[in-house]
Design an enzyme around this catalytic site. Structure first.
Site, PDB file in Angstrom:
ATOM      1  CB  SER A   1      -0.931   0.010   1.218  1.00  0.00           C
ATOM      2  OG  SER A   1      -0.203  -0.220   2.407  1.00  0.00           O
TER       3      SER A   1
ATOM      4  CD  GLU B   1      -7.563  -4.958   1.982  1.00  0.00           C
ATOM      5  OE1 GLU B   1      -6.453  -5.536   1.930  1.00  0.00           O
ATOM      6  OE2 GLU B   1      -7.747  -3.803   1.550  1.00  0.00           O
TER       7      GLU B   1
HETATM    8  O1  KIV Z   1      -0.352  -3.358   1.831  1.00  0.00           O
HETATM    9  C1  KIV Z   1      -1.101  -3.258   2.827  1.00  0.00           C
HETATM   10  O2  KIV Z   1      -1.180  -2.217   3.481  1.00  0.00           O
HETATM   11  C2  KIV Z   1      -1.885  -4.417   3.200  1.00  0.00           C
HETATM   12  C3  KIV Z   1      -2.805  -4.287   4.383  1.00  0.00           C
HETATM   13  C4  KIV Z   1      -4.034  -3.587   3.995  1.00  0.00           C
HETATM   14  C5  KIV Z   1      -3.084  -5.579   5.008  1.00  0.00           C
HETATM   15  O3  KIV Z   1      -1.804  -5.421   2.571  1.00  0.00           O
END
Ligand code: KIV
Length: 311
Positions: free
Chosen positions: A61, A198
Site C-alpha cells: 500500500s 480484507e
Molecule cells: O499493503 C497493505 O497495506 C496491506 C494491508 C491492507 C493488510 O496489505
C-alpha cells in the site's frame, strides 16, 4: 544538515520482548487481540515501536500511500526494499512483515523464493506476505519450505483488484464465501502462520476464522479476527480524500501539518522567524576581526584574487 546531530538508530529498548511466531500463536490461544499497523519509513516505524504494536507490515500500500501511484500494482521490489530498510532501522520489538509486490512471486516457485529471500536479507523483515489464493497458495508453500514464514491475504487483494471487480467487499455471495474459505484453509494447510482478511462481511469472516487454527488479522472484516490491521496514514488522518468504510481515523494529522506549515510560511514572510533563540552567536572579538577584514582597505589588499578576463 537539517536533521544533523539526530540519532538514526532504533529507539531505546522498552523492556518488551520481541514478538515472534510462537508469541502470536499464544496471543490467539489466549484471546489477546493482535495489533498490526503498516509503516513505510523510519519515523512511522519508531511510532509503531513506541506504541507497542505487535506486527508492522511494510505494505505494498506504500504504492498509493507514500509513492503516489494509482494502485499497488506499480510498486517495484527495489522500492519495497528501500522502504523496508528504513522501517527496520526504526523497529526493535514488533514482528516485521515484508509485503511481496505484484510480479515478485506469481510466475514460479523459484522467483517467489528468490524474492522472499531478497526481502528478508536486504530489509531485515522476519516474514513475508503475499496476496490471494490460487497460484499464491503454491508459492506460499514453496516459500515456507525454503524456511521463510508466510502471511497469507484473502478477500479484497489490491494487486488483483481489477479481476475482483474493483475495490469492493469480497465473499458477499455464498459461492464467493466458499472460495474465500477454501483459499484461507489452503493457505493454512501449506504452512502460513497467519492470514489477513480484507473487506469481508463480518459474518463470513466469523464463520471462516472459527475453522482456522492460525491467527487471522482483519481489515474491514469485523471484530472476530485474532487481530486488526490499519494503514498508518489512514488511521492518523495523514491521507486525505475518500476512505474505505473500514478506516477509523484516530487523528487529523494532515490538518495539523497543513496548519503548522502555513504558520511557518506566514512567519517567514513577516520576518517573525527565525527568532533570537534559533540563531547561532559569535564571539564579539571574532566578529570585529571579520568586520575589519571586510573594511575597504582589507578588500583592496585582496584585489589580487579578483577574476581577470582572458586576453
Ligand atoms: O499493503 C497493505 O497495506 C496491506 C494491508 C491492507 C493488510 O496489505
Amino acid at each position: 544538515m537539517s536533521s544533523g546531530g539526530r540519532s538514526h538508530t532504533a529507539p531505546p529498548p522498552s523492556g518488551r520482548r520481541p514478538v515472534n511466531l510462537p508469541r502470536l500463536a499464544e496471543m490467539k490461544a489466549n484471546g489477546d487481540p493482535i495489533v498490526m499497523v503498516t509503516a513505510y519509513d523510519y519515523p512511522s516505524a519508531t511510532v509503531a515501536e513506541a506504541a507497542a504494536v505487535d506486527i508492522v507490515l511494510v505494505g505494498d500500500s506504500a504504492a498509493n500511500v507514500v509513492l503516489g501511484y494509482p494502485g499497488t500494482e506499480q510498486v517495484s521490489m527495489d522500492e519495497m526494499v528501500v522502504l523496508g530498510k528504513a522501517v527496520r532501522r526504526g523497529l526493535k520489538t514488533p514482528l516485521m512483515v515484508g509485503d511481496m509486490p505484484m510480479g515478485s512471486y506469481e510466475s514460479s516457485n523459484e522467483l517467489a523464493i528468490q524474492s522472499a529471500q531478497r526481502l528478508v536479507k536486504e530489509t531485515g523483515c522476519q516474514v513475508v506476505k503475499l496476496e490471494a489464493g490460487g497460484i499464491a497458495v503454491e508459492r506460499a508453500r514453496a516459500i515456507v519450505r525454503s524456511g521463510i514464514p508466510v502471511m497469507g491475504h484473502v478477500g479484497l487483494t489490491p494487486q488483483t483488484a481489477t479481476a475482483l471487480g474493483g475495490y469492493k467487499a469480497q465473499g458477499k455471495t455464498a459461492k464467493d464465501a466458499i472460495k474465500l474459505c477454501e483459499d484461507a484453509l489452503a493457505l493454512q494447510s501449506v504452512g502460513c502462520f497467519a492470514i489477513v482478511f480484507e473487506a469481508v462481511p463480518a459474518a463470513i469472516t466469523e464463520a471462516i476464522v472459527a475453522k482456522l487454527e492460525i491467527p487471522s488479522i482483519g481489515i474491514g472484516a469485523g471484530p472476530t479476527t485474532s487481530g486488526q490491521v490499519l494503514v498508518f496514514h489512514d488511521l492518523l488522518g495523514i491521507t486525505t480524500g475518500h476512505m474505505a468504510k473500514f478506516v477509523k481515523r484516530y487523528a487529523d494529522v494532515h490538518e495539523t501539518m497543513v496548519e503548522a506549515v502555513t504558520r511557518y510560511g506566514n512567519e517567514v514572510r513577516r520576518r517573525q522567524f527565525p527568532e533570537p533563540g534559533h540563531v547561532y552567536s559569535v564571539e564579539p572579538a571574532e566578529l570585529d576581526e571579520f568586520r575589519r577584514y571586510l573594511s575597504e582597505e582589507s578588500l583592496a589588499s585582496a584585489k589580487g584574487w579578483e577574476w581577470e578576463p582572458l586576453p
